[in-house]
Enzyme design. Sequence first.
Site, PDB file in Angstrom:
ATOM      1  N   LYS A  67       0.826  -1.218   0.000  1.00  0.00           N
ATOM      2  CA  LYS A  67       0.000   0.000   0.000  1.00  0.00           C
ATOM      3  C   LYS A  67       0.851   1.255   0.000  1.00  0.00           C
ATOM      4  CE  LYS A  67      -4.500  -0.663   0.250  1.00  0.00           C
ATOM      5  NZ  LYS A  67      -4.822  -2.074   0.485  1.00  0.00           N
ATOM      6  N   PHE A  68       1.982   1.189   0.694  1.00  0.00           N
ATOM      7  CA  PHE A  68       2.861   2.357   0.711  1.00  0.00           C
ATOM      8  C   PHE A  68       3.789   2.364  -0.498  1.00  0.00           C
ATOM      9  CE2 PHE A  68       7.101   4.030   1.985  1.00  0.00           C
ATOM     10  CZ  PHE A  68       6.780   5.374   1.854  1.00  0.00           C
ATOM     11  N   TRP A  69       4.538   1.283  -0.685  1.00  0.00           N
ATOM     12  CA  TRP A  69       5.574   1.306  -1.710  1.00  0.00           C
ATOM     13  C   TRP A  69       5.017   1.444  -3.123  1.00  0.00           C
ATOM     14  CZ3 TRP A  69      10.049   3.089  -0.957  1.00  0.00           C
ATOM     15  CH2 TRP A  69      10.630   3.006   0.299  1.00  0.00           C
ATOM     16  N   LEU A 200      16.308   2.956  10.256  1.00  0.00           N
ATOM     17  CA  LEU A 200      14.854   3.057  10.416  1.00  0.00           C
ATOM     18  C   LEU A 200      14.456   2.124  11.564  1.00  0.00           C
ATOM     19  CD1 LEU A 200      11.887   3.592   9.611  1.00  0.00           C
ATOM     20  CD2 LEU A 200      12.135   1.819   7.864  1.00  0.00           C
ATOM     21  N   ARG A 210       1.697   1.604  10.810  1.00  0.00           N
ATOM     22  CA  ARG A 210       2.007   2.435   9.635  1.00  0.00           C
ATOM     23  C   ARG A 210       2.799   3.691   9.988  1.00  0.00           C
ATOM     24  NH1 ARG A 210       1.396  -1.210   5.873  1.00  0.00           N
ATOM     25  NH2 ARG A 210       1.636   0.452   4.342  1.00  0.00           N
ATOM     26  N   ALA A 212       6.171   3.576   9.965  1.00  0.00           N
ATOM     27  CA  ALA A 212       7.358   3.537   9.105  1.00  0.00           C
ATOM     28  C   ALA A 212       7.158   4.358   7.819  1.00  0.00           C
ATOM     29  CB  ALA A 212       7.747   2.094   8.792  1.00  0.00           C
ATOM     30  N   LEU A 487      26.399   0.896   6.376  1.00  0.00           N
ATOM     31  CA  LEU A 487      26.747   0.678   7.784  1.00  0.00           C
ATOM     32  C   LEU A 487      25.567   0.220   8.622  1.00  0.00           C
ATOM     33  CD1 LEU A 487      29.021   3.784   8.150  1.00  0.00           C
ATOM     34  CD2 LEU A 487      29.721   1.406   7.901  1.00  0.00           C
TER      35      LEU A 487
HETATM   36  C1  COA Z   1      11.242  -1.730  10.028  1.00  0.00           C
HETATM   37  C2  COA Z   1      10.172  -1.159  10.936  1.00  0.00           C
HETATM   38  C3  COA Z   1      10.515   0.294  11.239  1.00  0.00           C
HETATM   39  C4  COA Z   1       8.824  -1.244  10.213  1.00  0.00           C
HETATM   40  O1  COA Z   1       7.834  -0.791  11.086  1.00  0.00           O
HETATM   41  P1  COA Z   1       6.460  -1.611  11.260  1.00  0.00           P
HETATM   42  O2  COA Z   1       5.753  -1.049  12.415  1.00  0.00           O
HETATM   43  O3  COA Z   1       6.828  -3.052  11.288  1.00  0.00           O
HETATM   44  O4  COA Z   1       5.667  -1.341   9.893  1.00  0.00           O
HETATM   45  P2  COA Z   1       4.567  -0.213   9.588  1.00  0.00           P
HETATM   46  O5  COA Z   1       3.231  -0.733   9.894  1.00  0.00           O
HETATM   47  O6  COA Z   1       4.923   1.058  10.269  1.00  0.00           O
HETATM   48  O7  COA Z   1       4.763   0.003   8.018  1.00  0.00           O
HETATM   49  C5  COA Z   1       4.661  -1.044   7.102  1.00  0.00           C
HETATM   50  C6  COA Z   1       5.192  -0.558   5.771  1.00  0.00           C
HETATM   51  O8  COA Z   1       6.601  -0.264   5.902  1.00  0.00           O
HETATM   52  C7  COA Z   1       7.312  -1.061   4.960  1.00  0.00           C
HETATM   53  N1  COA Z   1       8.588  -1.473   5.549  1.00  0.00           N
HETATM   54  C8  COA Z   1       8.780  -2.356   6.541  1.00  0.00           C
HETATM   55  N2  COA Z   1      10.096  -2.493   6.781  1.00  0.00           N
HETATM   56  C9  COA Z   1      10.725  -1.691   5.924  1.00  0.00           C
HETATM   57  C10 COA Z   1      12.083  -1.423   5.677  1.00  0.00           C
HETATM   58  N3  COA Z   1      13.054  -1.998   6.379  1.00  0.00           N
HETATM   59  N4  COA Z   1      12.395  -0.527   4.725  1.00  0.00           N
HETATM   60  C11 COA Z   1      11.426   0.067   4.010  1.00  0.00           C
HETATM   61  N5  COA Z   1      10.105  -0.165   4.179  1.00  0.00           N
HETATM   62  C12 COA Z   1       9.772  -1.033   5.134  1.00  0.00           C
HETATM   63  C13 COA Z   1       6.422  -2.230   4.708  1.00  0.00           C
HETATM   64  O9  COA Z   1       6.762  -2.867   3.489  1.00  0.00           O
HETATM   65  C14 COA Z   1       5.051  -1.604   4.702  1.00  0.00           C
HETATM   66  O10 COA Z   1       4.788  -0.941   3.488  1.00  0.00           O
HETATM   67  P3  COA Z   1       3.930  -1.673   2.307  1.00  0.00           P
HETATM   68  O11 COA Z   1       2.545  -1.841   2.846  1.00  0.00           O
HETATM   69  O12 COA Z   1       3.997  -0.771   1.127  1.00  0.00           O
HETATM   70  O13 COA Z   1       4.594  -2.984   2.065  1.00  0.00           O
HETATM   71  C15 COA Z   1      10.071  -1.953  12.281  1.00  0.00           C
HETATM   72  O14 COA Z   1       9.611  -3.255  12.012  1.00  0.00           O
HETATM   73  C16 COA Z   1      11.385  -2.050  13.007  1.00  0.00           C
HETATM   74  O15 COA Z   1      11.794  -1.110  13.692  1.00  0.00           O
HETATM   75  N6  COA Z   1      12.072  -3.210  12.887  1.00  0.00           N
HETATM   76  C17 COA Z   1      13.344  -3.438  13.514  1.00  0.00           C
HETATM   77  C18 COA Z   1      14.416  -2.614  12.859  1.00  0.00           C
HETATM   78  C19 COA Z   1      14.491  -2.815  11.367  1.00  0.00           C
HETATM   79  O16 COA Z   1      14.332  -3.912  10.863  1.00  0.00           O
HETATM   80  N7  COA Z   1      14.767  -1.712  10.655  1.00  0.00           N
HETATM   81  C20 COA Z   1      14.906  -1.720   9.234  1.00  0.00           C
HETATM   82  C21 COA Z   1      16.300  -1.928   8.888  1.00  0.00           C
HETATM   83  S1  COA Z   1      16.465  -1.996   7.164  1.00  0.00           S
END
Ligand code: COA
Length: 487
Positions: A67-69, A200, A210, A212, A487
Site C-alpha cells: 500500500k505504501f511502496w 529506520l 504504519r 514507518a 553501515l
Molecule cells: C522496520 C520497521 C521500522 C517497520 O515498522 P512496522 O511497524 O513493522 O511497519 P509499519 O506498519 O509502520 O509500516 C509497514 C510498511 O513499511 C514497509 N517497511 C517495513 N520495513 C521496511 C524497511 N526496512 N524498509 C522500508 N520499508 C519497510 C512495509 O513494506 C510496509 O509498506 P507496504 O505496505 O507498502 O509494504 C520496524 O519493524 C522495526 O523497527 N524493525 C526493527 C528494525 C528494522 O528492521 N529496521 C529496518 C532496517 S532496514
Amino acid sequence: MKRDKSNIPEAFVHQVIERVKAEGSIPEEDLTVENIRGVLEHLKIMDVVQGKAGLLGSNAKDMGEHKFWETQPVPQPGEGPPLDDGYIEPSKPREEIRQEPYPLPKEFEWSVLDIGDPQQCKEVYDLLSANYVEDDQASFRFKYSAEFLKWALMPPGYHKEWHIGVRVVSSKKLVAFISGVPMTLHVRKNIITVTEINYLCVHKRLRSKRLAPVLIKEVTRQTHLKGIFQAIYTAGVIIPTPVSTCRYFHRSINVPKLLEVGFCFVPRNMTQARMIRLNAVPDTPTIPGVREMEVNDVLQTASLFTRYMRRFGLAPIFDVEEIKHYFLSGKGEGNIGDGGPGRRKGQVTWSFVVEDPETHQITDFFSFYSLPSTVIGNQKHPILEAAYLFYYATTVAFEPNAEEDGRLKARVKALITDAFAIAGAAKFDVFNALTLMDNANILQDLKFGPGDGFLNFYLYNWRTAPLAGMGPEGDVPAGKGVGIVML
Ligand SMILES: CC(C)(COP(=O)(O)OP(=O)(O)OC[C@H]1O[C@@H](n2cnc3c(N)ncnc32)[C@H](O)[C@@H]1OP(=O)(O)O)[C@@H](O)C(=O)NCCC(=O)NCCS
C-alpha cells in the site's frame, strides 16, 4: 533460518546439492538441505520481484500488496529491467516541495536529533539497542555503539535535519528514528547525489501502525528540501524492488563462544577441537609494509580507493574529507589497549595500509568495523563481538590479467587474512562479510560460511538493471555489481 512453508521439492534440493558437490565449489559441510533451500528460496523470490518469473503465473500480483511502496517512485513488481538508466520522477523546484512536516498521530511529535550532543546520541543508541534489527530466530540484535552512530551519522556535509526522531508528546521518550547522510554514488555510467537512508526503527510496542511510511516520507521531504531526489538503502525484507541481493557470510574466530551462544554448530564429521584448530587466525599481520593508516596516507588512499571502486557497477565516490572521515575518525581515543586488548577506547574502525618498503607508495588498504550484537537472553555471553569487512583496495587489480590468473584473488585473501589477525588480537568473536566487491571469490578459501541473512539493496527514484550480488548478472560475476558497504 527455518523455512517450513517452502514449496521447493526436497528431491530438487538434493539434486542441486549433488550438482554443487560435484563442482566442488562449496565446502561439503555447507551443503545442507536448509542452506541450499534458503538460497533457492531467495533466488526464486528475487526473480519474482524482478518480474522474471511468477509464483502463481501472474507476475505483478505475486509480491502481495504494498500500500505504501506502490505509491513511491521505485520500480514496481513485474516491470522488468529498464531500457535505460535514469530517474523515475523528475526533481522539483523548492517551492513545490511540501513545507510542513507530515502529520503524526496526536500523541507523537517530530524531533530533530543532534547526534553531536552525547545525551541525544545516547537516546538513539538506547532506542536501537532495544528495538533494532534481530535475526529470524530473535537470538541476536544489532547493538550499534554510540561512537559508531556518531561516526556513521556525521560524515562531512551531514545535515542534522536528516536525523529524524519521533517522541511521545507527554513523556518526550524517543520511540522511532530514521536517518539520512549525503553520499555521491556511481550507478553504472551515472554519478548521482543521494541520501543514504539507514537506522529506520520503530519501538517494538508501536509496530504495524504504519509509522514507518510516515518516517520514510518525512526523511524524503527533508532530503527534497536540500535538493536531493535519489536515495540508497538496504533491508533484510523484500519490498519493491531490490536492485541487488547479497548474502552474509561469517568467519568464526572464537569458536567455543560462538558454539555456546548458538551462533554456529559443530557439523557432522567434525569435532569442536578440530573446528577450533581449523579456524585459528594468525597472531600478527604478515604482509611486508602493513601498518595502521595515518593522516598522511589519506591522499594516496583516496586515489587508490577511487580507481579500485570504478570496477563495480554501484559504488560510492569519496572525496579526501570523506576518506579521512570513514577510515580515520572512528579509530577511538588514547592508546591501543585502552579499550581492551587490541583496541582504543571507543574504537569503531580499523584501517590499515600497505606501504611498499622500497617505493613508500601505498599499494593496498583494508578496513573493518566493530558492530556487536546483543545475545538475547544470554547471561554468560551478553555480547557477540563482530567485526565487519569494510572497504579495501589493491593496486594488484590494475595489473594486466591479475583477475584472470588469480593474482587479485591471492592479494585480497592476503589482505583479509591480515585483517583476521588484527581482529583476533582485538578479541572479535566472528568476522562477517557480504557477497559484494571482490569478496564472493575469496570467502570459501578463507573459511567463511554462509549465514541466514540476506541484504537487499534499493535505489529510490532511480532505475537501473539488476546488479550482480550473491549471484551473477549477465557476464558480471557474483559480487562484482555492488561496491558499496552500508553501515
Ligand atoms: C522496520 C520497521 C521500522 C517497520 O515498522 P512496522 O511497524 O513493522 O511497519 P509499519 O506498519 O509502520 O509500516 C509497514 C510498511 O513499511 C514497509 N517497511 C517495513 N520495513 C521496511 C524497511 N526496512 N524498509 C522500508 N520499508 C519497510 C512495509 O513494506 C510496509 O509498506 P507496504 O505496505 O507498502 O509494504 C520496524 O519493524 C522495526 O523497527 N524493525 C526493527 C528494525 C528494522 O528492521 N529496521 C529496518 C532496517 S532496514
